[in-house]
Structure formats: C-alpha cells, structure tokens
Design an enzyme around this catalytic site. Structure first.
Site, mmCIF file in Angstrom:
data_model
loop_
_atom_site.group_PDB
_atom_site.id
_atom_site.type_symbol
_atom_site.label_atom_id
_atom_site.label_comp_id
_atom_site.label_asym_id
_atom_site.label_seq_id
_atom_site.Cartn_x
_atom_site.Cartn_y
_atom_site.Cartn_z
ATOM 1 N N HIS A 95 0.849 -1.199 0.000
ATOM 2 C CA HIS A 95 0.000 0.000 0.000
ATOM 3 C C HIS A 95 0.886 1.251 0.000
ATOM 4 O O HIS A 95 1.943 1.274 0.650
ATOM 5 C CB HIS A 95 -0.903 -0.011 1.232
ATOM 6 C CG HIS A 95 -2.037 0.960 1.144
ATOM 7 N ND1 HIS A 95 -1.857 2.312 1.308
ATOM 8 C CD2 HIS A 95 -3.347 0.788 0.875
ATOM 9 C CE1 HIS A 95 -3.030 2.923 1.165
ATOM 10 N NE2 HIS A 95 -3.952 2.019 0.895
ATOM 11 N N GLU A 144 -4.309 1.813 -6.984
ATOM 12 C CA GLU A 144 -4.698 2.896 -6.080
ATOM 13 C C GLU A 144 -3.834 4.126 -6.330
ATOM 14 O O GLU A 144 -2.757 4.260 -5.718
ATOM 15 C CB GLU A 144 -4.531 2.459 -4.620
ATOM 16 C CG GLU A 144 -5.452 1.353 -4.198
ATOM 17 C CD GLU A 144 -5.759 1.424 -2.699
ATOM 18 O OE1 GLU A 144 -6.934 1.291 -2.352
ATOM 19 O OE2 GLU A 144 -4.836 1.646 -1.905
HETATM 20 P P1 13P Z 1 -10.199 5.708 0.689
HETATM 21 O O1 13P Z 1 -11.298 4.799 0.202
HETATM 22 O O2 13P Z 1 -10.453 6.236 2.064
HETATM 23 O O3 13P Z 1 -9.860 6.751 -0.321
HETATM 24 O O4 13P Z 1 -8.887 4.784 0.851
HETATM 25 C C1 13P Z 1 -8.490 3.996 -0.201
HETATM 26 C C2 13P Z 1 -7.445 3.071 0.258
HETATM 27 O O5 13P Z 1 -6.335 3.483 0.571
HETATM 28 C C3 13P Z 1 -7.780 1.643 0.330
HETATM 29 O O6 13P Z 1 -6.647 0.854 0.469
#
Ligand code: 13P
Length: 218
Positions: A95, A144
């Site tokens: 992440h 992401e």
């Molecule tokens: P949000 O949905 O709060 O933007 O976070 C996304 C995230 O980092 C999921 O791993």
C-alpha cells in the site's frame, strides 16, 4: 457474470470491540456468490473477528493490512506471515501508505509477497500506477493512485479500465481492483468496466451501512 471483489481496508481504525460490532451489523446480510467480501483489519482485531465469523457463519473473509518480510525470529514488533495465517486468507501488500510512511521499497514489498505465498496467504498487491513493479505469482492487484486516496476525488472509471487492461496484458494477473475514494455512489462506475474486478475501500468501509450499500451497488 464476472466475480467481483469488494475489499475493505480499515487502516489504523477500530478497536477489537468496534470491529465485532461492525460484524454484528453485517451478519444479517448474505452476499451473492459472485461477490467476494474481504475485510482487512488491524492485527489486534483479527482474533475476535475470526471467532465471530466462524461462530456466526458470516460470509466475509479476513485479511491483514501488511505482513512481515521476515519469517519467525528476532524481529521485535513484526507479525510474520505464519502468525497472520492463523487468522487470514489475504494480505494487503505494498500500500502507498506503507511505501511512503515506512519507507517500504519494491524489494521489501517483494519479500513480503514471498512470505505471504509461503504460508498460503493471497496478497492483494497495491500498485500506484502502470509502472509499479509486480512480483511474479500475484493474482490480485489493486490500482490505487495516491491522489485519489482519502481525498474524495476518485480516478475516473476510464483511467481505472486503462490501467487494469494494461496490467492484465503485461503480467499474469487475474484480477485488478480499483481503490481511492470509492463510495456507494461511484462504485458501479468502476465495477462495470470490463477489466476492473472489484474495489478496495478505505473510509467508506468503516460504516457497516455504507459498506453494505457499496456491496449492493457494485
Ligand atoms: P479511501 O477509500 O479512504 O480513499 O482509501 C483507499 C485506500 O487506501 C484503500 O486501500
């Protein structure tokens, strides 16, 4: 109909008590078989959550938000994949919040993936863009983009589709999820894209009612 993954990432939110309260709300629901729901929670909540899920037959799988790159040994503070595997089937690895706040390099992230594989944990491997290296053997990737995380400004479904398509064309990856400001209102825009296989949800997964709505709308 394609299979969809709806994955929650709780980050450093929720005590064990709050986690089981959340599960109590969710246990009233059953999800269609084409939707796989996975909740990635803090290590402190996982034992109680696993007990709750097993006792109440809740159709939710558990994941960690991280895993150690080391095996058992003198690594103070680390939770090894072997320890995590007592409770989870999945682990978020790579992440951006770990890469940025804990200086995790591509090399460390790849070592974490190796440890997860060794103990039969399926990594949900986060990439920040098309160029993020993806270790061999990864089945599930979550795209992401950093600008979309926690900002209320998601990427567009077209961008997510473009990245998902690129990843599948260039790696042996089976599923690509989208993450970043996913809500009940925008989830379907992503899951309806042909190459997008689900979502990774942060903030909006903390409220059981909002998360339920996301599962239903996906
Ligand atoms: P949000 O949905 O709060 O933007 O976070 C996304 C995230 O980092 C999921 O791993």
């Amino acid at each position: 109909m394609k299979k969809l993954f709806i994955v929650a990432n709780w980050k450093s939110y929720k005590t064990a008590q709050e986690a089981t309260d959340w599960l109590s709300e969710m246990k009233k629901l059953s999800f269609p078989e084409d939707k796989e729901v996975i909740v990635c929670a803090s290590f402190t909540s996982l034992p109680a959550m696993k007990t709750f899920i097993d006792t109440n037959n809740v159709s939710i799988k558990l994941g960690t938000e991280d895993v150690s790159p080391f095996g058992e040994g003198a690594y103070t503070g680390e939770i090894s994949a072997e320890q995590a595997a007592e409770f989870v089937t999945h682990a978020i690895v790579g992440h951006s919040e770990r890469r940025n706040n804990f200086a995790e390099t591509d090399q460390v992230v790849a070592e974490k993936v190796e440890m997860a594989f060794k103990f039969n944990i399926t990594p949900i491997f986060c990439v920040q863009g098309k160029d993020t290296p993806i270790p061999k053997g990864i089945e599930i990737v979550a795209y992401e983009p950093v600008f979309a995380i926690g900002t209320g400004h998601p990427d567009t479904p077209d961008d997510a589709e473009d990245v998902a398509k690129y990843i599948k064309a260039n790696h042996e990856v089976k599923y690509v999820l989208y993450g970043g400001s996913v809500t009940a209102d925008d989830v379907h825009g992503f899951t309806q894209m042909p190459s997008v296989d689900g979502v990774l949800v942060g903030g909006a997964s903390l409220d059981p009612h909002k998360f339920t709505q996301i599962i239903q709308n996906a």
